[in-house]
Design an enzyme around this catalytic site. Sequence first.
Site, PDB file in Angstrom:
ATOM      1  N   LYS A   1      -9.410   5.510 -18.810  1.00 26.71           N
ATOM      2  CA  LYS A   1      -9.553   5.778 -19.952  1.00 26.71           C
ATOM      3  C   LYS A   1      -8.695   5.662 -21.213  1.00 26.71           C
ATOM      4  O   LYS A   1      -7.991   4.563 -21.097  1.00 26.71           O
ATOM      5  CB  LYS A   1     -10.398   6.970 -20.107  1.00 26.71           C
ATOM      6  CG  LYS A   1     -11.233   7.273 -18.811  1.00 26.71           C
ATOM      7  CD  LYS A   1     -12.586   6.349 -18.957  1.00 26.71           C
ATOM      8  CE  LYS A   1     -13.630   6.443 -17.607  1.00 26.71           C
ATOM      9  NZ  LYS A   1     -13.825   7.734 -16.907  1.00 26.71           N
TER      10      LYS A   1
ATOM     11  N   ARG B   1       0.670  -1.143   0.020  1.00 24.10           N
ATOM     12  CA  ARG B   1      -0.037   0.199  -0.009  1.00 24.10           C
ATOM     13  C   ARG B   1       0.932   1.404  -0.106  1.00 24.10           C
ATOM     14  O   ARG B   1       0.429   2.265  -0.417  1.00 24.10           O
ATOM     15  CB  ARG B   1      -0.946  -0.049   1.127  1.00 24.10           C
ATOM     16  CG  ARG B   1      -1.932   1.261   1.290  1.00 24.10           C
ATOM     17  CD  ARG B   1      -3.007   1.050   2.242  1.00 24.10           C
ATOM     18  NE  ARG B   1      -2.634   0.395   3.479  1.00 24.10           N
ATOM     19  CZ  ARG B   1      -2.184   0.791   4.515  1.00 24.10           C
ATOM     20  NH1 ARG B   1      -1.758   2.191   4.345  1.00 24.10           N
ATOM     21  NH2 ARG B   1      -1.761   0.173   5.555  1.00 24.10           N
TER      22      ARG B   1
ATOM     23  N   TYR C   1     -17.168  16.030 -14.588  1.00 23.73           N
ATOM     24  CA  TYR C   1     -17.567  14.623 -14.271  1.00 23.73           C
ATOM     25  C   TYR C   1     -18.471  14.410 -13.513  1.00 23.73           C
ATOM     26  O   TYR C   1     -18.321  15.023 -12.141  1.00 23.73           O
ATOM     27  CB  TYR C   1     -16.418  13.937 -14.198  1.00 23.73           C
ATOM     28  CG  TYR C   1     -16.543  12.335 -14.089  1.00 23.73           C
ATOM     29  CD1 TYR C   1     -16.732  11.564 -15.177  1.00 23.73           C
ATOM     30  CD2 TYR C   1     -16.482  11.854 -12.659  1.00 23.73           C
ATOM     31  CE1 TYR C   1     -16.895  10.287 -15.099  1.00 23.73           C
ATOM     32  CE2 TYR C   1     -16.552  10.369 -12.782  1.00 23.73           C
ATOM     33  CZ  TYR C   1     -16.856   9.721 -13.789  1.00 23.73           C
ATOM     34  OH  TYR C   1     -17.067   8.396 -13.809  1.00 23.73           O
TER      35      TYR C   1
ATOM     36  N   ASP D   1      -8.556  18.096 -14.384  1.00 21.00           N
ATOM     37  CA  ASP D   1      -8.819  16.452 -14.740  1.00 21.00           C
ATOM     38  C   ASP D   1      -8.440  16.318 -16.347  1.00 21.00           C
ATOM     39  O   ASP D   1      -9.180  17.152 -17.112  1.00 21.00           O
ATOM     40  CB  ASP D   1     -10.317  16.190 -14.412  1.00 21.00           C
ATOM     41  CG  ASP D   1     -10.580  14.830 -14.682  1.00 21.00           C
ATOM     42  OD1 ASP D   1      -9.934  14.289 -15.617  1.00 21.00           O
ATOM     43  OD2 ASP D   1     -11.621  14.245 -14.498  1.00 21.00           O
TER      44      ASP D   1
HETATM   45  C1  LIG Z   1     -14.126   8.145 -15.747  1.00 29.37           C
HETATM   46  C2  LIG Z   1     -13.860   9.694 -15.458  1.00 29.37           C
HETATM   47  C3  LIG Z   1     -13.466   9.827 -14.335  1.00 29.37           C
HETATM   48  C4  LIG Z   1     -13.433   8.949 -12.933  1.00 29.37           C
HETATM   49  O1  LIG Z   1     -12.794   7.745 -13.286  1.00 29.37           O
HETATM   50  P1  LIG Z   1     -12.655   6.355 -12.618  1.00 29.37           P
HETATM   51  O2  LIG Z   1     -11.532   5.532 -12.916  1.00 29.37           O
HETATM   52  O3  LIG Z   1     -14.126   5.737 -13.114  1.00 29.37           O
HETATM   53  O4  LIG Z   1     -12.901   6.425 -11.116  1.00 29.37           O
HETATM   54  C5  LIG Z   1     -13.009  11.188 -13.930  1.00 29.37           C
HETATM   55  N1  LIG Z   1     -13.075  12.184 -14.670  1.00 29.37           N
HETATM   56  C6  LIG Z   1     -13.233  11.769 -15.772  1.00 29.37           C
HETATM   57  C7  LIG Z   1     -13.169  13.036 -16.958  1.00 29.37           C
HETATM   58  C8  LIG Z   1     -13.878  10.676 -16.333  1.00 29.37           C
HETATM   59  O5  LIG Z   1     -14.204  10.576 -17.836  1.00 29.37           O
END
Ligand SMILES: *Cc1c(COP(=O)(O)O)cnc(C)c1O
Length: 399
Positions: free
Chosen positions: A215, A58, A116, A190
Amino acid sequence: MSEPIFSAATLCVQETVDPMDTSSHTLPIYATSSFVFDNLQQGIDIFSGAESGYLYGRFGNPTCDAVAEKLAALESYGLPENAHCVLVSSGMAAISAVLMALLKPGDKILTQADIYGGTTDFFNQILASYNIGFETADLNDVEQVENILSNDPSIRLIYLESPTNPILTCVDLEKLVSLAKKYNKLTVIDNTFCTPVVQQPLQWGIDYVVHSTTKYLNGHGNTISGCIIGKNAEVMQRVKQTVKLMGCSANPWDAWLVNNGLKTLALRMEKHSLNAMELAKFLSSHPSVKKVYYPGLSQHKTHSIASKQMQYFGGILSFELNGGIEVARKCIDKLKLATIAPTLGDVNTLIMHPYTMSHRNVPSAVREKYGISEGLIRVSVGIEAIGDLINDFRQSLAD
Ligand SMILES: *Cc1c(COP(=O)(O)O)cnc(C)c1O
């Protein structure tokens, strides 16, 4: 004297010798929850920090750290200063950990209404109970942002996305950062929709970058993971400590899959972007389509901002059909190549209906304001042959 003879049960339990000198061509998966010490003194030295070394999964794992280093190098590529990265268990873990590390009760966040959904939920359902509030604004409206920043000293941080989801509004990062610096505010972005191949926010002075590596960075739809990247070593150490104590560290299996995906990231992002541009042009000229949202189109309202700060225009577009949900349903259900899934950034084309899926809980006034109508469809354009994709959309839109 002969070696002690153990029973078969003991041999089963004993670990195989670590074959670390095998010079593996690809990154090994260190599937271990802890690391052993040669003797007590080494354990003491590593625990106290006198000697560097791994101790517990961890707190750190060589597979995860190797991937984090690569992500830091990509996000700070070509910049004068290197960045630091912490790999975590999801995009939401990245967002929550960086905000928990940077904020304290009484602080406030300035953000956008169309970020998001999970992030907005985190602000409302978790941060609110720690007395950390938020306020939304159009972050391209300099006057409005300046007004808020100059009047509300409790705002500590600006949290943003560019482009936003699902209508792909881009925020002028350079302008926003100069305002943030003028009022001594931190900035967190983000960058999931872009990846560092498309946009490097650190280049424009943004302080911290988060990703859902689930993603594009992984790109193949087979992990859930995230990361936090920043240049300030001291704060990044605090982020790492927060991750360790919140228990949202990455695991080496997912890290390894992200690493595999990263090898083709540059190729994929270029192809996603070129395909999205072609599909956006095709949809723009289709009589059933009312509006196309893609930052690469000259008619997109933030096209000039996108042209300034993005290498490519990315792989996500949205389009609005004339008519309501039944028209959208017909198009979505007739598509053969695009799979319907609430994710993005995979190699194949993915389609999503924001009104009934990702934005179903967004207040209707906000949905209306941002054009999230029943006829709106979001496409994460894949890397298929573009002719096949266009043909598929053509047949899905035919009467
Ligand atoms: C999918 C997504 C998230 C969240 O990510 P996870 O890996 O599902 O926790 C945050 N921001 C954006 C822009 C996303 O597309």
